[in-house]
Design an enzyme around this catalytic site. Structure first.
Site, PDB file in Angstrom:
ATOM      1  N   GLY A  25       0.817  -1.086  -0.186  1.00 42.72           N
ATOM      2  CA  GLY A  25      -0.005   0.161   0.178  1.00 42.72           C
ATOM      3  C   GLY A  25       0.415   1.478  -0.206  1.00 42.72           C
ATOM      4  O   GLY A  25       1.981   0.746  -0.128  1.00 42.72           O
ATOM      5  N   ILE A  67       2.328   3.135   2.367  1.00 43.13           N
ATOM      6  CA  ILE A  67       3.790   2.834   3.433  1.00 43.13           C
ATOM      7  C   ILE A  67       4.422   1.690   2.417  1.00 43.13           C
ATOM      8  O   ILE A  67       5.811   2.501   2.430  1.00 43.13           O
ATOM      9  CB  ILE A  67       2.781   2.932   4.356  1.00 43.13           C
ATOM     10  CG1 ILE A  67       2.267   4.060   5.314  1.00 43.13           C
ATOM     11  CG2 ILE A  67       4.270   1.818   5.340  1.00 43.13           C
ATOM     12  CD1 ILE A  67       1.977   3.189   6.382  1.00 43.13           C
ATOM     13  N   THR A  81      -1.517 -10.799   1.327  1.00 41.18           N
ATOM     14  CA  THR A  81      -3.100 -12.496   1.631  1.00 41.18           C
ATOM     15  C   THR A  81      -3.362 -12.173   0.738  1.00 41.18           C
ATOM     16  O   THR A  81      -4.891 -13.026   0.818  1.00 41.18           O
ATOM     17  CB  THR A  81      -2.866 -11.864   3.000  1.00 41.18           C
ATOM     18  OG1 THR A  81      -3.930 -10.659   3.022  1.00 41.18           O
ATOM     19  CG2 THR A  81      -2.145 -12.027   4.377  1.00 41.18           C
ATOM     20  N   ALA A  90       3.771  -2.165  11.330  1.00 40.14           N
ATOM     21  CA  ALA A  90       2.928  -2.200  10.793  1.00 40.14           C
ATOM     22  C   ALA A  90       1.426  -2.304  12.095  1.00 40.14           C
ATOM     23  O   ALA A  90       0.894  -1.587  12.862  1.00 40.14           O
ATOM     24  CB  ALA A  90       2.170  -3.460   9.935  1.00 40.14           C
ATOM     25  N   ARG A  91       1.130  -3.923  12.760  1.00 37.00           N
ATOM     26  CA  ARG A  91       0.723  -4.273  13.808  1.00 37.00           C
ATOM     27  C   ARG A  91       1.037  -5.479  14.637  1.00 37.00           C
ATOM     28  O   ARG A  91       1.464  -6.257  13.727  1.00 37.00           O
ATOM     29  CB  ARG A  91      -1.110  -4.237  13.060  1.00 37.00           C
ATOM     30  CG  ARG A  91      -1.508  -3.313  13.130  1.00 37.00           C
ATOM     31  CD  ARG A  91      -1.882  -1.713  14.560  1.00 37.00           C
ATOM     32  NE  ARG A  91      -2.925  -1.160  14.222  1.00 37.00           N
ATOM     33  CZ  ARG A  91      -1.792   0.486  13.668  1.00 37.00           C
ATOM     34  NH1 ARG A  91      -1.041   0.489  13.774  1.00 37.00           N
ATOM     35  NH2 ARG A  91      -2.547   1.103  13.708  1.00 37.00           N
ATOM     36  N   GLU A 147       0.191  -4.175  23.632  1.00 38.47           N
ATOM     37  CA  GLU A 147       0.760  -2.742  23.634  1.00 38.47           C
ATOM     38  C   GLU A 147       0.755  -1.907  24.641  1.00 38.47           C
ATOM     39  O   GLU A 147      -1.038  -2.203  24.593  1.00 38.47           O
ATOM     40  CB  GLU A 147       1.065  -1.882  22.508  1.00 38.47           C
ATOM     41  CG  GLU A 147       1.560  -1.608  21.506  1.00 38.47           C
ATOM     42  CD  GLU A 147       1.432  -1.131  20.420  1.00 38.47           C
ATOM     43  OE1 GLU A 147       1.107   0.010  20.181  1.00 38.47           O
ATOM     44  OE2 GLU A 147       2.294  -1.665  18.991  1.00 38.47           O
ATOM     45  N   HIS A 189       6.192   2.172  19.516  1.00 38.36           N
ATOM     46  CA  HIS A 189       4.836   2.636  17.853  1.00 38.36           C
ATOM     47  C   HIS A 189       5.369   4.032  17.907  1.00 38.36           C
ATOM     48  O   HIS A 189       4.226   5.139  18.290  1.00 38.36           O
ATOM     49  CB  HIS A 189       3.692   2.531  18.708  1.00 38.36           C
ATOM     50  CG  HIS A 189       2.902   1.880  17.511  1.00 38.36           C
ATOM     51  ND1 HIS A 189       2.196   0.779  17.884  1.00 38.36           N
ATOM     52  CD2 HIS A 189       2.735   2.915  16.486  1.00 38.36           C
ATOM     53  CE1 HIS A 189       1.142   1.485  16.808  1.00 38.36           C
ATOM     54  NE2 HIS A 189       1.497   2.263  15.379  1.00 38.36           N
ATOM     55  N   GLY A 238       6.432   4.892  15.051  1.00 35.87           N
ATOM     56  CA  GLY A 238       6.626   4.837  13.076  1.00 35.87           C
ATOM     57  C   GLY A 238       5.990   6.362  12.831  1.00 35.87           C
ATOM     58  O   GLY A 238       6.600   7.291  12.201  1.00 35.87           O
TER      59      GLY A 238
HETATM   60  C1  DGY Z   1      -1.077   3.958  12.293  1.00 35.82           C
HETATM   61  O1  DGY Z   1      -1.547   5.272  12.587  1.00 35.82           O
HETATM   62  O2  DGY Z   1      -2.407   3.361  12.325  1.00 35.82           O
HETATM   63  C2  DGY Z   1       0.247   3.955  13.076  1.00 35.82           C
HETATM   64  O3  DGY Z   1       0.331   2.825  13.816  1.00 35.82           O
HETATM   65  C3  DGY Z   1       0.427   5.396  13.957  1.00 35.82           C
HETATM   66  O4  DGY Z   1       0.129   6.248  13.752  1.00 35.82           O
END
Ligand code: DGY
Length: 318
Positions: free
Chosen positions: A154, A156, A176, A233-234, A263, A281, A283
Site C-alpha cells: 500500500g 507505506i 494475503t 504495521a501491527r 501494547e 510505536h 512510526g
Molecule cells: C497508524 O496510524 O496506524 C500508526 O500505527 C500510528 O501512527
C-alpha cells in the site's frame, strides 16, 4: 469532544498539539486509562476522536447513543468495529497519507539499525564494555544486492520500497489478498516466495483475520537463515512467542519491532532476544505528521457534524 474551537485557543493546530490529543480521554486516580469512566463520558458525545489503543466496539457504541462520527487518530483501524459503527449509522474516518513518509523513514531506521547491529553497539558503548576497534566486532549485513520483501504494497509499503532503490536492494512484494502487480521496480510474488527469498522482510499490511499471526513458527521456518524481520504495521501480525524463539535460536539476523500485540506490554522473551530493536510505536512520530493526523481527525468531525462525507471515511472491508 466539541467541533467548536475552545475559547482562547488561537487555532485548531495549536489546541490539538498542546492539549487535546496528548491526553487519554479518561483516567483513574493513578493516571491510567479508565474504560468505565470513558464509557460514562461517551453518553453525551456526538463525536469521538480515539487513539489506536482505544477499542471502539459494540459496547462503546452502545454507550454513545448520540455518536455520529469516530475519527481514529491512526491509519490502521483494527481497533474500531467498523461494521458495528456502520450498522448504527456512525461514520468512521482514519488518517491515511499524512503519515506515509514518516512511517517509511522509521521503517528504514529500524532496518538499518538491525542490519548494522546499532542497538548492541550502543549498549556496548554505554556499558563501558567497548575495549577498542577489532576486525570482527558486531559484524552486520550489507544491504546492497540483498532482497527486501514487503508484505502489503500500500502507500507505506511503496514508500519503503522507493527508499530501497537508494540502498541497491531488489524489492519483492506479496499480500494475503493475492500477488500484487509489478510496479516501479517492485516485483509482485506469492507470500511463499517472499518468505523464501527475502533477506529483509518488512510488514506493511493492516491487521485483519487474514494477517493475524501471519509470521508464525511455520513462516519463520521458511525464511532464509539470517533474515531480518521489521514490523511497523501491527503487533498482532506476528506470533511474538514464535519470533522470540527464532531470535533466541539464532535463526534470524535480527528483528526491528515498533508494534506489539498487547501494547504497551512486550513479550518477555522479546525483551531478552538477541539482535532485536524494540521501539514504542514511533512510526508516525514526527511533529508535522502528528499535527497533520490531528487536523484530519478534526476535519472528519467537522464534516460529519455539518452533514458532509469526510475525506477519509473508512468502509467495511470487502
Ligand atoms: C497508524 O496510524 O496506524 C500508526 O500505527 C500510528 O501512527
Amino acid at each position: 469532544m466539541t467541533s467548536r474551537l475552545p475559547e482562547g485557543a488561537p487555532s485548531w493546530r495549536g489546541w490539538i498539539a498542546d492539549h487535546a490529543l496528548c491526553e487519554p480521554p479518561a483516567l483513574d486516580g493513578e493516571g491510567r486509562f479508565d474504560r468505565a469512566a470513558w464509557l460514562a463520558e461517551l453518553g453525551t458525545a456526538d463525536a469521538l476522536v480515539c487513539l489506536l489503543g482505544d477499542r471502539v466496539d459494540a459496547e462503546v457504541l452502545a454507550a454513545a447513543p448520540r455518536l455520529r462520527v469516530v475519527a481514529n487518530y491512526a491509519v490502521g483501524y483494527d481497533n474500531v468495529d467498523v461494521a458495528a459503527a456502520t450498522a448504527r449509522g456512525v461514520v468512521v474516518a482514519n488518517t491515511p497519507d499524512v503519515l506515509t513518509e514518516a512511517t517509511a523513514d522509521f521503517t528504514w531506521a529500524l532496518l538499518l539499525a538491525c542490519a548494522r547491529r546499532l542497538g548492541e553497539g550502543e549498549r556496548l558503548v554505554r556499558d563501558g564494555a567497548w575495549h577498542g576497534w577489532t576486525p570482527t566486532l558486531l559484524l552486520g549485513a550489507e544491504l546492497a544486492g540483498a532482497t527486501l520483501g514487503i508484505v502489503g504494497l500500500g502507500r507505506i509499503g511503496r514508500a519503503v520500497a522507493r527508499r530501497a532503490a537508494a540502498f541497491g536492494m531488489a524489492v519483492i512484494a506479496a499480500d494475503t489478498r493475492g500477488v500484487p502487480a509489478d510496479v516501479d521496480g517492485v516485483r509482485g510474488c506469492t507470500l511463499d516466495e517472499l518468505w523464501a527469498r527475502a533477506d529483509v522482510i518488512s510488514l506493511h499490511c493492516p491487521l485483519t483475520p487474514a494477517t493475524r499471526g501471519l509470521i508464525d513458527a511455520a513462516t519463520l521456518g521458511r525464511m532464509r537463515p539470517g533474515a531480518i524481520v521489521i514490523n511497523t504495521a501491527r503487533g498482532g501480525c506476528i506470533d511474538e512467542a514464535a519470533l522470540a524463539d527464532a531470535l533466541h535460536a539464532g535463526r534470524l539476523g535480527g528483528a526491528g519491532l515498533d508494534v506489539f500485540a498487547a501494547e504497551p506490554a512486550i513479550h518477555p522473551r522479546l525483551l531478552t532476544a538477541p539482535r532485536t530493536i524494540l521501539a514504542p510505536h514511533l512510526g508516525s512520530a514526527t511533529t508535522r505528521t502528528r499535527v497533520a493526523m490531528a487536523e484530519l481527525c478534526i476535519s472528519a468531525v467537522r464534516d460529519v457534524l455539518a452533514g458532509r462525507e469526510p475525506a477519509n471515511q473508512v468502509r467495511v472491508r470487502a
